[in-house]
Motif scaffolding. Structure first.
Motif, short mmCIF file in Angstrom:
data_model
loop_
_atom_site.label_atom_id
_atom_site.label_comp_id
_atom_site.label_asym_id
_atom_site.label_seq_id
_atom_site.Cartn_x
_atom_site.Cartn_y
_atom_site.Cartn_z
N LEU A 1 0.86 -1.18 0.00
CA LEU A 1 0.00 0.00 0.00
C LEU A 1 0.90 1.23 0.00
N LYS A 2 0.83 1.99 -1.08
CA LYS A 2 1.62 3.22 -1.11
C LYS A 2 0.76 4.34 -0.54
N VAL A 3 1.26 4.95 0.53
CA VAL A 3 0.45 5.95 1.24
C VAL A 3 1.02 7.34 0.97
N LEU A 4 0.22 8.19 0.35
CA LEU A 4 0.63 9.58 0.10
C LEU A 4 -0.20 10.50 0.98
N TYR A 5 0.24 11.72 1.12
CA TYR A 5 -0.38 12.64 2.06
C TYR A 5 -0.74 13.96 1.35
N PRO A 6 -1.75 13.91 0.49
CA PRO A 6 -2.12 15.14 -0.23
C PRO A 6 -3.14 15.99 0.55
N TYR A 7 -3.05 17.28 0.41
CA TYR A 7 -4.04 18.20 1.00
C TYR A 7 -4.42 19.20 -0.09
N PRO A 8 -5.27 18.79 -1.04
CA PRO A 8 -5.55 19.64 -2.20
C PRO A 8 -5.98 21.04 -1.78
N GLY A 9 -5.42 21.99 -2.48
CA GLY A 9 -5.75 23.39 -2.19
C GLY A 9 -4.63 24.10 -1.47
N LEU A 10 -3.84 23.36 -0.69
CA LEU A 10 -2.69 23.99 -0.04
C LEU A 10 -1.53 24.06 -1.03
N SER A 11 -0.55 24.88 -0.72
CA SER A 11 0.61 24.98 -1.62
C SER A 11 1.40 23.66 -1.57
N THR A 12 2.24 23.45 -2.56
CA THR A 12 3.05 22.23 -2.63
C THR A 12 3.87 22.08 -1.34
N GLN A 13 4.47 23.17 -0.91
CA GLN A 13 5.30 23.12 0.30
C GLN A 13 4.46 22.79 1.54
N GLU A 14 3.31 23.47 1.66
CA GLU A 14 2.47 23.24 2.85
C GLU A 14 1.96 21.81 2.92
N GLN A 15 1.64 21.26 1.75
CA GLN A 15 1.14 19.87 1.74
C GLN A 15 2.22 18.93 2.27
N GLY A 16 3.46 19.17 1.86
CA GLY A 16 4.57 18.32 2.33
C GLY A 16 4.75 18.43 3.83
N ILE A 17 4.71 19.65 4.33
CA ILE A 17 4.94 19.86 5.77
C ILE A 17 3.83 19.19 6.58
N ARG A 18 2.59 19.39 6.14
CA ARG A 18 1.48 18.82 6.91
C ARG A 18 1.51 17.28 6.86
N GLY A 19 1.81 16.75 5.68
CA GLY A 19 1.87 15.30 5.52
C GLY A 19 2.97 14.69 6.38
N ARG A 20 4.11 15.37 6.42
CA ARG A 20 5.22 14.85 7.25
C ARG A 20 4.80 14.80 8.71
N GLY A 21 4.04 15.80 9.14
CA GLY A 21 3.56 15.82 10.53
C GLY A 21 2.75 14.57 10.83
N VAL A 22 1.88 14.20 9.90
CA VAL A 22 1.04 13.01 10.11
C VAL A 22 1.89 11.75 10.04
N LEU A 23 2.75 11.69 9.05
CA LEU A 23 3.61 10.51 8.89
C LEU A 23 4.45 10.27 10.15
N MET A 24 4.94 11.37 10.73
CA MET A 24 5.85 11.21 11.87
C MET A 24 5.13 10.99 13.18
N SER A 25 3.88 11.41 13.25
CA SER A 25 3.22 11.35 14.57
C SER A 25 2.28 10.15 14.70
N THR A 26 2.15 9.36 13.65
CA THR A 26 1.25 8.21 13.74
C THR A 26 2.08 6.96 14.04
N SER A 27 1.72 6.27 15.11
CA SER A 27 2.54 5.14 15.54
C SER A 27 2.35 3.93 14.63
N PHE A 28 3.31 3.03 14.72
CA PHE A 28 3.22 1.76 14.00
C PHE A 28 1.91 1.07 14.36
N GLN A 29 1.64 1.05 15.67
CA GLN A 29 0.46 0.34 16.15
C GLN A 29 -0.83 0.93 15.58
N GLU A 30 -0.86 2.23 15.48
CA GLU A 30 -2.07 2.89 14.95
C GLU A 30 -2.25 2.55 13.46
#
Ligand SMILES: Cc1cc2nc3c(=O)[nH]c(=O)nc-3n(C[C@H](O)[C@H](O)[C@H](O)COP(=O)(O)OP(=O)(O)OC[C@H]3O[C@@H](n4cnc5c(N)ncnc54)[C@H](O)[C@@H]3O)c2cc1C
Length: 640
Positions: free
Chosen positions: A517-546
């Protein structure tokens, strides 16, 4: 052995306590704790350690088991570079000087070392510094042991294409041992009627045979969701969408533009068509070409159409969809262009390493040789050898020893095992990628720094789910499917594997396989940079278990009524997290904007003193062929 406790209702039914992921995860944590041999941890300490690395999670078995994606350790070292936390540490002099120092041991970095070695001659020496415990970068693999069978899947970089026989890339492949790029794949076995299968995660061959399904999750008004089988041939019959959406989306799915004559493919990079495409977003392009509404693009095309650049079409230059075509791959006799080794382009990385340091992997320098034999880690960094690869070494600073125009050497500081070391080199290739290079080169001129500031990289997570069988999919008549509800990932595919490295010659619904499963983190409407920053936040803060819980729930919702049992059928899960996975090119990235040069051209045009820049992100297209071509250009510039 203690296990992390989970008190969420339904966890037991989902198999959250089932042995392989939890037990092996704790087991590998235990093994990774070298101190444990001398100073055993209490169960409480062990649990605390396991929880702390709920980020990395279970890493599988074999040579790649401590290097699934960017592990917590790699991530923390990266953030220390960003925060200049190494600047105050004392430094140990190695007294080593190299002709060339390469930062980053992905395909680009290893290729750069190889080009350097081949062109500079046998007396020149070279060192590659790589921050992971194994080389390969995004081209690494996961290995599972399921019911006695070894299963392999890609962590990131998956497919490669056949090139024109006389092309530079075809000759280069040949020179590293990739001599028969057309692969042979598993055949069907068993009494059940054969189901045509894809070779790669991206083929979706089931679409052509009525073996594909679209799943509309709870947000479309049906709980837990609704299957629409054979969606294209049955014209999205039964899909919970409006009539106009159905018409326009189908136009896209069957590839029927509103007016085909209006669109001409770019022929060469930089022609008028490619420049126009680079001036608009991929979303605008799809809307123009297929008459789609913005809502349809954002709901149904995002992020899969654009997934090769890590975000949805709204954030990308339209040219990003065509940049890959410019390398002119050729089709094989079946008409297919894409080929894939069981562990993806891991094999290309291993062939490169074997070419650079022949004793690094046992056996012959062939695809089969590097797949069946193990890495000799000591040989990678042998004192006095003309080429060396030093692993688990994070480069934190690169700087000319004096005026960049005249300095005879560059100093490189790297962290390894908690200590900082210095080596010197007469030239350096920054092949680690924009997100670290911009911090690491301490005397980077303003123009280069500004160019790098326009490189936006987006996160991605490859979740590899090992299942004991895929009978539930076969029972549904599916070889692949796609879902549209914000769940983990967007699609998956049963793959028949290339017959390399002892892979079983046959496949059937009762064989264990890995679903990626390839998981991407898009937030349509935000700038390219903002989408990356927000997605990284989710990627980094979600535990393996979750993530594990969500995946088990998702599979149960989608396949539970067709015989899938998460507790019984999921045999393992590995998460490969890449905080800066993809370069996501915004409009203007490729050919410039408002009369200003393209950011990539500033970095490619000339080295800065003794430092040249490589990595696939300089092409703006994430593809190992560009990794190789950018490496070649960087080395040529240095040697010139
Ligand atoms: C999910 C995913 C799927 C992909 N699928 C494909 C595909 O199917 N086919 C394809 O051709 N390409 C694919 N790619 C693109 C992939 O990026 C390239 O194929 C290729 O592997 C990139 O190699 P590279 O060397 O340019 O970069 P990387 O693989 O990123 O290598 C750079 C290495 O340098 C290390 N590094 C960075 N900074 C430092 C530092 N300061 N010190 C030490 N080390 C450092 C990094 O950790 C990394 O290991 C995919 C990428 C992703 C993320």
């Amino acid at each position: 052995m203690p296990k992390p406790k989970s008190n969420k209702s339904g966890d037991r039914e989902l198999g959250m306590h089932a042995p392989i992921t939890r037990r092996d995860f704790l087991g590998s944590t235990l093994l990774a704790s070298g101190a444990l041999l001398f100073d055993p941890l209490t169960p409480e300490e062990l649990l605390a350690q396991a929880r702390m690395d709920e980020f990395t999670g279970y890493g599988g078995v074999g040579e790649y088991s401590t290097s699934n994606g960017n592990t917590l350790q790699v991530l923390q070292a990266g953030h220390k570079i960003r925060d200049a936390a190494y600047d105050s540490l004392p430094i140990v002099e190695t007294n080593e000087t190299y002709d060339c120092l390469v930062v980053g041991g992905g395909i680009s970095g290893i290729a750069a070392a190889l080009f350097f070695q081949r062109q500079a001659g046998p007396r020149a020496n070279c060192l590659v510094l790589e921050n992971h415990p194994i080389f390969g970068g995004e081209a690494k693999q996961n290995e599972f042991l399921v019911d006695g069978k070894r299963l392999i899947a890609h962590q990131g970089s998956a497919i490669y294409q056949l090139q024109e026989p006389q092309s530079f890339l075809a000759h280069f492949y040949d020179s590293i041992g990739l001599k028969a790029p057309r692969l042979t794949y598993q055949k069907w076995a068993g009494p059940q009627p054969e189901m045509p299968l894809s070779r790669t995660p991206y083929d979706a061959v089931g679409m052509n045979y009525g073996q594909y399904g679209f799943w509309f999750g709870a947000q479309f008004g049906h709980k837990p969701g609704l299957w629409v089988m054979d969606p294209v041939r049955r014209k999205l019959e039964g899909a919970p969408i409006s009539a106009p959406t159905r018409v326009e989306w189908l136009r896209f799915l069957i590839g029927a533009p509103v007016d085909e004559k209006k669109f001409v493919h770019p022929k060469v990079e930089g022609d008028a068509v490619s420049r126009y495409l680079d001036s608009i977003t991929l979303e605008q392009h799809f809307m123009e070409r297929f008459g789609l509404s913005q809502e349809t693009v954002r709901t149904f095309l995002c992020p899969v159409e654009g997934g090769g650049s890590g975000l949805g079409p709204d954030a990308l230059s339209a040219y990003s969809d065509y940049a890959f075509e410019m390398l002119r791959p050729v089709a094989d006799e079946t008409g297919a262009m894409d080929q894939m080794f069981p562990g993806g382009n891991t094999t290309v990385a291993r062939l490169l390493v074997k070419s650079l340091i022949p004793s690094s992997i046992g056996g012959p320098d062939t695809v089969e040789g590097v797949s069946r034999n193990t890495v000799n880690f000591t040989a990678l960094d042998a004192p006095g050898a003309p080429a060396r690869i030093r692993l688990a070494a994070t480069v934190v600073a690169v700087q000319h020893d004096g005026d960049p125009a005249k300095a005879p050497t560059v100093s490189i500081a790297y962290e390894k095992g908690g200590k900082l070391y210095r080596v010197r080199a007469r030239s350096a290739v920054m092949a680690g990628g924009s997100w670290t290079s911009k911090h690491v080169v301490k005397d980077l001129p303003e123009s280069y720094a500004q160019a790098y500031a326009e490189f936006y990289r987006s996160p991605c997570m490859m979740a590899n789910v090992a299942v004991r069988n895929w009978r539930f999919l076969y029972n549904m008549g599916l070889s692949g499917c796609r879902w549209f509800d914000g769940a983990v990932g967007n699609y998956m595919e049963v793959r028949k594997l290339a017959l390399i490295g002892g892979v079983d010659p046959t496949i059937g619904p009762d064989c264990p396989i890995v679903l990626s499963l390839k998981v991407l983190y898009p937030y349509p409407g935000l700038s390219t940079q903002e989408q990356g920053i927000r997605g990284r936040g989710v990627l980094m803060s979600t535990s393996f278990q979750e993530y594990e819980r969500r995946i088990r729930q998702q599979f149960t919702d989608m396949f539970g009524t067709y015989g899938f049992d998460a507790q019984r059928d999921i045999a393992g899960l590995i998460l490969n997290r890449w905080g800066h996975a993809y370069l996501s090119p915004q409009p203007g990235f490729f050919f410039g904007k408002d009369g200003k040069p393209a950011p990539r051209e500033i970095l490619r045009k000339a080295p800065f003193g003794r430092i040249a820049f490589a990595n696939t992100d300089l092409a703006g297209a994430m593809d190992h062929r560009f990794s190789i071509l950018e490496a070649q250009r960087a080395v040529n510039q240095l040697l010139a």
